[in-house]
Design a protein around this motif. Structure first.
Motif, PDB file in Angstrom:
ATOM      1  N   CYS A 265      33.590 -67.278  26.894  1.00  0.00           N
ATOM      2  CA  CYS A 265      34.541 -66.402  27.576  1.00  0.00           C
ATOM      3  C   CYS A 265      34.496 -66.602  29.087  1.00  0.00           C
ATOM      4  O   CYS A 265      35.526 -66.485  29.761  1.00  0.00           O
ATOM      5  CB  CYS A 265      34.260 -64.946  27.224  1.00  0.00           C
ATOM      6  N   ASP A 266      33.327 -66.924  29.613  1.00  0.00           N
ATOM      7  CA  ASP A 266      33.235 -67.214  31.048  1.00  0.00           C
ATOM      8  C   ASP A 266      34.121 -68.398  31.425  1.00  0.00           C
ATOM      9  O   ASP A 266      34.746 -68.408  32.490  1.00  0.00           O
ATOM     10  CB  ASP A 266      31.784 -67.493  31.447  1.00  0.00           C
ATOM     11  N   ARG A 267      34.164 -69.422  30.560  1.00  0.00           N
ATOM     12  CA  ARG A 267      35.030 -70.578  30.833  1.00  0.00           C
ATOM     13  C   ARG A 267      36.498 -70.160  30.873  1.00  0.00           C
ATOM     14  O   ARG A 267      37.262 -70.593  31.746  1.00  0.00           O
ATOM     15  CB  ARG A 267      34.828 -71.656  29.757  1.00  0.00           C
ATOM     16  N   LEU A 268      36.887 -69.309  29.927  1.00  0.00           N
ATOM     17  CA  LEU A 268      38.262 -68.833  29.893  1.00  0.00           C
ATOM     18  C   LEU A 268      38.604 -68.054  31.156  1.00  0.00           C
ATOM     19  O   LEU A 268      39.619 -68.309  31.815  1.00  0.00           O
ATOM     20  CB  LEU A 268      38.472 -67.940  28.664  1.00  0.00           C
ATOM     21  N   VAL A 269      37.749 -67.115  31.508  1.00  0.00           N
ATOM     22  CA  VAL A 269      38.004 -66.262  32.671  1.00  0.00           C
ATOM     23  C   VAL A 269      37.981 -67.063  33.968  1.00  0.00           C
ATOM     24  O   VAL A 269      38.777 -66.815  34.882  1.00  0.00           O
ATOM     25  CB  VAL A 269      36.978 -65.104  32.711  1.00  0.00           C
TER      26      VAL A 269
ATOM     27  N   LYS B 278      46.884 -73.321  25.981  1.00  0.00           N
ATOM     28  CA  LYS B 278      45.767 -74.201  25.611  1.00  0.00           C
ATOM     29  C   LYS B 278      44.432 -73.541  25.941  1.00  0.00           C
ATOM     30  O   LYS B 278      43.479 -73.585  25.138  1.00  0.00           O
ATOM     31  CB  LYS B 278      45.896 -75.523  26.372  1.00  0.00           C
ATOM     32  N   LEU B 279      44.337 -72.924  27.107  1.00  0.00           N
ATOM     33  CA  LEU B 279      43.098 -72.248  27.508  1.00  0.00           C
ATOM     34  C   LEU B 279      42.710 -71.165  26.504  1.00  0.00           C
ATOM     35  O   LEU B 279      41.561 -71.087  26.059  1.00  0.00           O
ATOM     36  CB  LEU B 279      43.266 -71.612  28.895  1.00  0.00           C
ATOM     37  N   ILE B 280      43.676 -70.325  26.166  1.00  0.00           N
ATOM     38  CA  ILE B 280      43.402 -69.209  25.262  1.00  0.00           C
ATOM     39  C   ILE B 280      43.150 -69.713  23.847  1.00  0.00           C
ATOM     40  O   ILE B 280      42.266 -69.208  23.144  1.00  0.00           O
ATOM     41  CB  ILE B 280      44.555 -68.183  25.297  1.00  0.00           C
ATOM     42  N   SER B 281      43.904 -70.738  23.431  1.00  0.00           N
ATOM     43  CA  SER B 281      43.712 -71.311  22.095  1.00  0.00           C
ATOM     44  C   SER B 281      42.313 -71.879  21.932  1.00  0.00           C
ATOM     45  O   SER B 281      41.667 -71.704  20.893  1.00  0.00           O
ATOM     46  CB  SER B 281      44.747 -72.409  21.829  1.00  0.00           C
ATOM     47  N   ASP B 282      41.838 -72.583  22.958  1.00  0.00           N
ATOM     48  CA  ASP B 282      40.490 -73.158  22.913  1.00  0.00           C
ATOM     49  C   ASP B 282      39.442 -72.057  22.772  1.00  0.00           C
ATOM     50  O   ASP B 282      38.452 -72.215  22.038  1.00  0.00           O
ATOM     51  CB  ASP B 282      40.213 -73.979  24.171  1.00  0.00           C
ATOM     52  N   PHE B 283      39.661 -70.938  23.480  1.00  0.00           N
ATOM     53  CA  PHE B 283      38.725 -69.818  23.364  1.00  0.00           C
ATOM     54  C   PHE B 283      38.794 -69.204  21.973  1.00  0.00           C
ATOM     55  O   PHE B 283      37.758 -68.919  21.359  1.00  0.00           O
ATOM     56  CB  PHE B 283      39.037 -68.755  24.423  1.00  0.00           C
ATOM     57  N   MET B 284      40.002 -69.001  21.458  1.00  0.00           N
ATOM     58  CA  MET B 284      40.171 -68.395  20.142  1.00  0.00           C
ATOM     59  C   MET B 284      39.521 -69.251  19.054  1.00  0.00           C
ATOM     60  O   MET B 284      39.042 -68.728  18.043  1.00  0.00           O
ATOM     61  CB  MET B 284      41.654 -68.201  19.835  1.00  0.00           C
ATOM     62  N   ASP B 285      39.479 -70.553  19.271  1.00  0.00           N
ATOM     63  CA  ASP B 285      38.853 -71.451  18.295  1.00  0.00           C
ATOM     64  C   ASP B 285      37.347 -71.224  18.187  1.00  0.00           C
ATOM     65  O   ASP B 285      36.714 -71.653  17.207  1.00  0.00           O
ATOM     66  CB  ASP B 285      39.128 -72.909  18.666  1.00  0.00           C
ATOM     67  N   THR B 286      36.757 -70.557  19.193  1.00  0.00           N
ATOM     68  CA  THR B 286      35.314 -70.288  19.148  1.00  0.00           C
ATOM     69  C   THR B 286      35.001 -69.037  18.334  1.00  0.00           C
ATOM     70  O   THR B 286      33.832 -68.757  18.063  1.00  0.00           O
ATOM     71  CB  THR B 286      34.737 -70.104  20.575  1.00  0.00           C
TER      72      THR B 286
ATOM     73  N   LEU C 293      32.544 -60.473  17.567  1.00  0.00           N
ATOM     74  CA  LEU C 293      33.777 -60.727  18.323  1.00  0.00           C
ATOM     75  C   LEU C 293      33.550 -60.586  19.825  1.00  0.00           C
ATOM     76  O   LEU C 293      34.257 -61.207  20.629  1.00  0.00           O
ATOM     77  CB  LEU C 293      34.878 -59.765  17.867  1.00  0.00           C
ATOM     78  N   LEU C 294      32.567 -59.784  20.202  1.00  0.00           N
ATOM     79  CA  LEU C 294      32.238 -59.609  21.621  1.00  0.00           C
ATOM     80  C   LEU C 294      31.365 -60.739  22.154  1.00  0.00           C
ATOM     81  O   LEU C 294      31.015 -60.757  23.331  1.00  0.00           O
ATOM     82  CB  LEU C 294      31.528 -58.266  21.837  1.00  0.00           C
ATOM     83  N   GLY C 295      31.001 -61.674  21.268  1.00  0.00           N
ATOM     84  CA  GLY C 295      30.249 -62.838  21.716  1.00  0.00           C
ATOM     85  C   GLY C 295      28.755 -62.766  21.525  1.00  0.00           C
ATOM     86  O   GLY C 295      28.023 -63.666  21.962  1.00  0.00           O
ATOM     87  N   ILE C 296      28.246 -61.715  20.867  1.00  0.00           N
ATOM     88  CA  ILE C 296      26.810 -61.610  20.621  1.00  0.00           C
ATOM     89  C   ILE C 296      26.444 -62.561  19.477  1.00  0.00           C
ATOM     90  O   ILE C 296      27.105 -62.560  18.434  1.00  0.00           O
ATOM     91  CB  ILE C 296      26.417 -60.169  20.230  1.00  0.00           C
TER      92      ILE C 296
END
Length: 391
Positions: free
Chosen positions: A53-57, A88-96, A259-262
């Motif tokens: 998420c840091d990469r996205l932000v 593309k940015l958001i899609s890449d994040f959603m893929d995680t 979903l929060l990344g934990i």
């Protein structure tokens, strides 16, 4: 790995909780008392953070602005067309994300949501006066709040955001992809990353003292606050809980936490695993400091500064009621450390617990429980509306 200064054996509030408070009964549920030396394995988590998420932000919010970044994420989740570079940015994040992992049991999720709804006003009281206020007893986990100006912004704003988030994620079907809760979780995750990046870039944050802001171990502790600690608070408030409801809450917050990344391996499946995790985290926390007291005082005075009730007497009465719950749920020892006053007028709140005891006596009857769920959800929606309207 080197221990940050925040990592030390607690000898004050949390130590008291596990030796003489409610925690002593929780430990009785475990086959053996956890060995504190084993907590050292979690030290690396104090330096781990949500890299995806840091990469996205970093490439979205910090480039075009926070408000625009959040709106683009909303648009994406709602299926609206956005510029290809941002898509593309958001899609890449959603893929995680593991949106529907194999371990997910939607029936258990719904059982957790149903208990959340059934808790009604009592659930909101527990979240505010026990989970949130009790979290201030750790100085380190609250440091990001100080660095992001939480005191200046006021407790009213933070409480409004917390209530809105919790009510949104506990709506029926809210966590399905495209649901209001699913969106709220991802937007909140971006808020965490945005705060962390700004603290590290522009603040005087000392990682050697506090670890990384909003690190993975503190994120787990927050998750436990919404799950295990919430359940403990409901029981204190004379709420009878079914085993299926307890398991449902744990599963619900396992999914929300993922979903929060934990990391999934940190999230407990059972109440017993959660007790062990909470013990390790709390017992290695540096005691509260002046920032802890300042945050607690701000929350104590929040009802007075809120715009609802609309009359001054009503707001002062609300302050006393919440103080009563603070003292009842947290105990005298913790309240003294946080500088929370005692109250006489606020004792009228005890009638709410008597009401809970009476209403919970028949929860084995499905029609009674369903009625409580519907009634509680209406209360939650009403409280959310009040916060958004008046604050």
């Amino acid at each position: 790995m080197k221990k940050p200064e925040r990592y030390k054996i607690n000898t004050t509030s949390f130590s008291y909780y596990w030796s003489k408070g409610i925690g002593a009964k929780l430990l009785d549920k475990l086959p053996n008392k956890p060995n504190l030396a084993d907590a050292d394995q979690y030290i690396p988590l104090l330096y781990q953070y949500d890299e995806a998420c840091d990469r996205l932000v970093e490439h979205l919010h910090l480039k075009i602005g926070f408000t625009k970044g959040q709106q683009l994420i909303r648009d994406y989740l709602q299926g609206k067309a956005i510029e290809s570079i941002y898509d593309k940015l958001i899609s890449d994040f959603m893929d995680t994300l593991a949106i529907e992992p194999q371990w997910l049991d939607w029936q258990k999720v719904q059982q957790g949501i149903a208990l959340s709804q059934r808790s009604g006003l009592t659930g909101l009281i527990v979240l505010r006066d026990y989970c949130l206020m009790g979290g201030y007893e750790s100085s380190a986990i609250n440091k990001p709040l100080i660095f992001t100006g939480a005191l200046k912004k006021g407790a009213v704003k933070r409480l409004t955001e917390t209530v809105t988030f919790w009510v949104d994620i506990t709506a029926d079907q809210a966590l399905r992809k495209g649901g209001i809760g699913f969106e709220a979780i991802l937007l909140t995750r971006c808020i965490h990353s945005f705060a962390r990046l700004n603290i590290l870039k522009h603040g005087d944050w000392v990682t050697e003292k506090w670890g990384i802001p909003l690190n993975m171990w503190d994120m787990l502790a927050t998750n436990l606050g919404f799950s295990l600690v919430y359940l403990i608070g409901l029981k204190q408030m004379k709420f009878n809980l079914l085993e299926s409801e307890i398991n449902g809450i744990m599963h619900l917050w396992k999914y929300i936490g993922s979903l929060l990344g934990i990391p999934l391996n940190l999230l407990p499946d059972t109440e017993e695993e959660a007790i062990k995790a909470l013990y390790y985290w709390t017992m290695t926390q540096k005691e509260g400091d002046q920032d802890s007291i300042a945050l607690a005082q701000a929350l104590m005075e929040e009802p007075v500064h809120a715009a609802y009730p609309t009359n001054k007497f009503g707001r002062k009465l609300m302050r006393e009621v919440h103080l009563y719950y603070n003292n009842y749920l947290l105990g005298n020892y913790s309240c003294n450390l946080l500088g929370l006053e005692k109250t006489t007028i606020g004792k009228i709140a005890y009638f709410n617990m008597l009401k809970n005891k009476k209403e919970n006596s028949q929860i084995l009857k499905d029609e009674v429980r369903q009625q409580q769920i519907r009634k509680g959800r209406k209360v939650h929606e009403g409280v959310k509306e009040i916060y958004l309207k008046y604050n």
